[in-house]
Structure formats: C-alpha cells, structure tokens
Write a protein that holds these residues in place. Structure first.
Motif, mmCIF file in Angstrom:
data_model
loop_
_atom_site.group_PDB
_atom_site.id
_atom_site.type_symbol
_atom_site.label_atom_id
_atom_site.label_comp_id
_atom_site.label_asym_id
_atom_site.label_seq_id
_atom_site.Cartn_x
_atom_site.Cartn_y
_atom_site.Cartn_z
ATOM 1 N N MET A 128 127.849 -69.945 36.506
ATOM 2 C CA MET A 128 127.600 -71.197 37.208
ATOM 3 C C MET A 128 126.106 -71.448 37.376
ATOM 4 S SD MET A 128 130.445 -72.728 37.719
ATOM 5 C CE MET A 128 130.270 -73.844 39.097
ATOM 6 N N GLN A 129 125.331 -70.386 37.599
ATOM 7 C CA GLN A 129 123.872 -70.560 37.659
ATOM 8 C C GLN A 129 123.337 -71.011 36.301
ATOM 9 O OE1 GLN A 129 123.094 -66.603 39.372
ATOM 10 N NE2 GLN A 129 122.038 -67.625 41.050
ATOM 11 N N SER A 130 123.885 -70.446 35.231
ATOM 12 C CA SER A 130 123.503 -70.886 33.892
ATOM 13 C C SER A 130 123.894 -72.337 33.675
ATOM 14 C CB SER A 130 124.177 -69.995 32.842
ATOM 15 O OG SER A 130 123.874 -70.444 31.544
ATOM 16 N N THR A 131 125.037 -72.735 34.233
ATOM 17 C CA THR A 131 125.462 -74.131 34.159
ATOM 18 C C THR A 131 124.485 -75.032 34.895
ATOM 19 O OG1 THR A 131 127.794 -73.488 34.004
ATOM 20 C CG2 THR A 131 127.332 -75.739 34.722
ATOM 21 N N LEU A 142 128.527 -82.046 37.175
ATOM 22 C CA LEU A 142 129.539 -80.996 37.259
ATOM 23 C C LEU A 142 130.549 -81.367 38.341
ATOM 24 C CD1 LEU A 142 130.438 -78.058 36.427
ATOM 25 C CD2 LEU A 142 129.006 -77.250 38.324
ATOM 26 N N TRP A 143 131.843 -81.262 38.013
ATOM 27 C CA TRP A 143 132.919 -81.509 38.988
ATOM 28 C C TRP A 143 133.629 -80.193 39.241
ATOM 29 C CZ3 TRP A 143 134.995 -86.210 41.116
ATOM 30 C CH2 TRP A 143 136.196 -86.045 41.821
ATOM 31 N N VAL A 144 133.768 -79.809 40.516
ATOM 32 C CA VAL A 144 134.365 -78.517 40.857
ATOM 33 C C VAL A 144 135.385 -78.698 41.983
ATOM 34 C CG1 VAL A 144 133.939 -76.157 41.606
ATOM 35 C CG2 VAL A 144 132.200 -77.353 40.280
ATOM 36 N N PHE A 145 136.595 -78.171 41.790
ATOM 37 C CA PHE A 145 137.529 -78.016 42.902
ATOM 38 C C PHE A 145 137.099 -76.749 43.631
ATOM 39 C CE2 PHE A 145 140.271 -80.714 40.191
ATOM 40 C CZ PHE A 145 140.480 -81.741 41.110
ATOM 41 N N VAL A 146 136.383 -76.964 44.715
ATOM 42 C CA VAL A 146 135.503 -75.940 45.267
ATOM 43 C C VAL A 146 136.249 -74.794 45.953
ATOM 44 C CG1 VAL A 146 135.164 -77.098 47.486
ATOM 45 C CG2 VAL A 146 133.316 -75.714 46.524
ATOM 46 N N GLU A 147 137.517 -74.990 46.272
ATOM 47 C CA GLU A 147 138.280 -73.894 46.874
ATOM 48 C C GLU A 147 138.724 -72.875 45.826
ATOM 49 O OE1 GLU A 147 141.013 -76.057 50.077
ATOM 50 O OE2 GLU A 147 140.546 -77.256 48.298
ATOM 51 N N PHE A 164 127.661 -74.278 44.430
ATOM 52 C CA PHE A 164 126.461 -74.407 45.252
ATOM 53 C C PHE A 164 125.261 -73.750 44.575
ATOM 54 C CE2 PHE A 164 130.195 -74.713 47.893
ATOM 55 C CZ PHE A 164 129.935 -75.848 48.633
ATOM 56 N N TYR A 165 125.491 -72.606 43.916
ATOM 57 C CA TYR A 165 124.419 -71.996 43.136
ATOM 58 C C TYR A 165 123.991 -72.912 41.992
ATOM 59 C CZ TYR A 165 124.670 -67.447 45.473
ATOM 60 O OH TYR A 165 124.612 -66.440 46.397
ATOM 61 N N ALA A 166 124.971 -73.565 41.359
ATOM 62 C CA ALA A 166 124.648 -74.480 40.258
ATOM 63 C C ALA A 166 123.809 -75.648 40.760
ATOM 64 C CB ALA A 166 125.927 -74.984 39.602
ATOM 65 N N ALA A 167 124.185 -76.215 41.922
ATOM 66 C CA ALA A 167 123.451 -77.359 42.467
ATOM 67 C C ALA A 167 122.032 -76.974 42.861
ATOM 68 C CB ALA A 167 124.198 -77.924 43.677
ATOM 69 N N THR A 210 116.814 -72.649 47.866
ATOM 70 C CA THR A 210 116.905 -71.467 47.017
ATOM 71 C C THR A 210 118.255 -70.794 47.250
ATOM 72 O OG1 THR A 210 116.021 -69.922 48.674
ATOM 73 C CG2 THR A 210 114.428 -71.136 47.315
ATOM 74 N N ALA A 211 118.487 -69.713 46.530
ATOM 75 C CA ALA A 211 119.753 -68.984 46.666
ATOM 76 C C ALA A 211 119.981 -68.515 48.105
ATOM 77 C CB ALA A 211 119.770 -67.800 45.708
#
Length: 232
Positions: A128-131, A142-147, A164-167, A210-211
């Motif tokens: 996801m970080q790479s994304t 990016l669309w994520v069903f976050v649960e 959240f890491y991706a954002a 940041t992270a």
C-alpha cells in the motif's frame, strides 16, 4: 421477489464483465476502465434491485486531483450501492483470490487494481505504501473498503492501516464515503423499498503528515465515519 432481484443483479455482474473484457484487453491497466465498469455494474444492479440511492455531499469528492477514498463495507451489494461514486482514474484493493472469479477477476487484474494477500499484513502495508508512490507518479486515485471485510450491518469495524499509509505517502486527501445499514431497506422479500442514502464527508488533507501520524489519522476518520453512519 427480493431474493430473485438479488440473484438477477449478481447474474448481471459476470455478463457485464464479459462484455467489458475486450476494452480491458485493448487498453490494459488503464484505471479509467475501472470507473466505466463500476458505473455500469452499479447502475444496472440498482435498476434490477429497484434501489434508489441519493447522495449527500457529492460535491465533496474531488475530481481534479488524486484522492484516497475510504468506505465502510457491509455486504457484497456495496458494489451496486457505491460503485458509480468512484472518481476518475481509480484503482481499488481486493483479495488476490479474486483473480479466479470468472470474468470479474480478469478485468479486476487488467484494471491495475491492488491485489493483496491479507494473511501477510506486513507485505500488505508495504504494498500500500508502494501504491502511495504510484498515486503521485501516475495521477491515480485509490478506493478502499477500509475495514477489510464485510460488517454485515453490525456497525463500523476496526480500520486496516494500508489506505492511510498510502494517503500519507502520496500526500493526497482522504475522502470518507459512508452508508448506513441497508439490507432490510432494499433486499427484503416484499414491501416498499426505502432509499439508501450515501454521505460523503469533507476531505481530510494529509500534506505534511508522516507514518507517525497514521494512528491519530485513523482514529479521526473512524470517529467521523461512525458518527455519520449512525445518523443515516
């Protein structure tokens, strides 16, 4: 009657994907393929189900810059409820096992979507970080069903961290898409179907985060979505 409508709605999914497959083969990994397919699946599915779906705050979904859109996940029918709300050039996240679903799995892969093995959480976060880097580089959303799994209407579950890491990695806003419990409203055997209302919340900016800020960001978004969902 409700059960028959649901069967027909889901029968339409592989049929539409079958007809969409040549487009994906002609221009593979183009994220706009996903948006066109999602619009078709959602609108055909809702028409079969007899579902009305008003949207509150539709203007809050940015269309001119990448975002990470997070939504709560109740049932597989969320595809029909929210599919046509995805912004342009959007990829989504799904289980790696989806590749074996006839027609749907093939267009999902050819759409350049993110396929994760959820049993390996560390690798999933790294992916996801790479994304997040790809969001900036390729101007994708990016669309994520976050649960990460279906709640079946039992309230908002704990959030997965990857979105959240991706954002934060991409420095793009998070947009929260919320819908209340709807199974009894739309998929009962008989009776009048009630509208299923979606509420889109104002974007949460991540520039400069940041992270280390991810846990607080998750808590903030979870609280905002829980309050919105309970009011729908």
């Amino acid at each position: 009657m409700g059960a028959l409508r649901n069967v027909l709605a889901w029968f339409s999914v592989p049929v539409i994907c079958m007809f969409a497959l040549p487009l994906y083969i002609f221009r593979p990994f183009n994220p706009d393929n996903n948006r066109l397919l999602a619009i078709a699946l959602a609108r055909v599915g809702r028409a079969i189900l007899g579902m009305k779906r008003p949207v509150e705050g539709a203007e809050l979904m940015p269309r001119d810059r990448p975002v990470v859109a997070i939504a709560n996940h109740q049932y597989n029918d969320d595809l029909f409820v929210m599919g046509d709300l995805v912004p342009p050039r959007t990829v989504t996240v799904g289980k790696s096992s989806l590749i074996w679903v006839p027609f749907f799995g093939q267009v999902f892969w050819l759409g350049g979507n993110v396929m994760l093995n959820r049993a390996r959480s560390r690798k999933s976060i790294a992916a996801m970080q790479s994304t997040g880097d790809a969001i900036t580089r390729d101007n994708k959303s990016l669309w994520v069903f976050v649960e990460g799994t279906r709640s079946k209407g039992r309230g908002l579950q704990k959030f997965k961290k990857g979105a959240f890491y991706a954002a934060v990695t991409a420095g793009v806003p998070i947009v929260m898409v919320c819908n209340g419990e709807y199974r009894k409203k739309t998929l009962g055997w008989w009776g009048k179907r009630e509208p299923v209302t979606i509420r889109i919340l104002p974007p949460v900016e991540t520039t400069g985060l940041t992270a280390k800020d991810v846990p607080a960001l998750i808590e903030r978004c979870h609280k905002a979505m829980a309050e919105a969902i309970s009011s729908l």
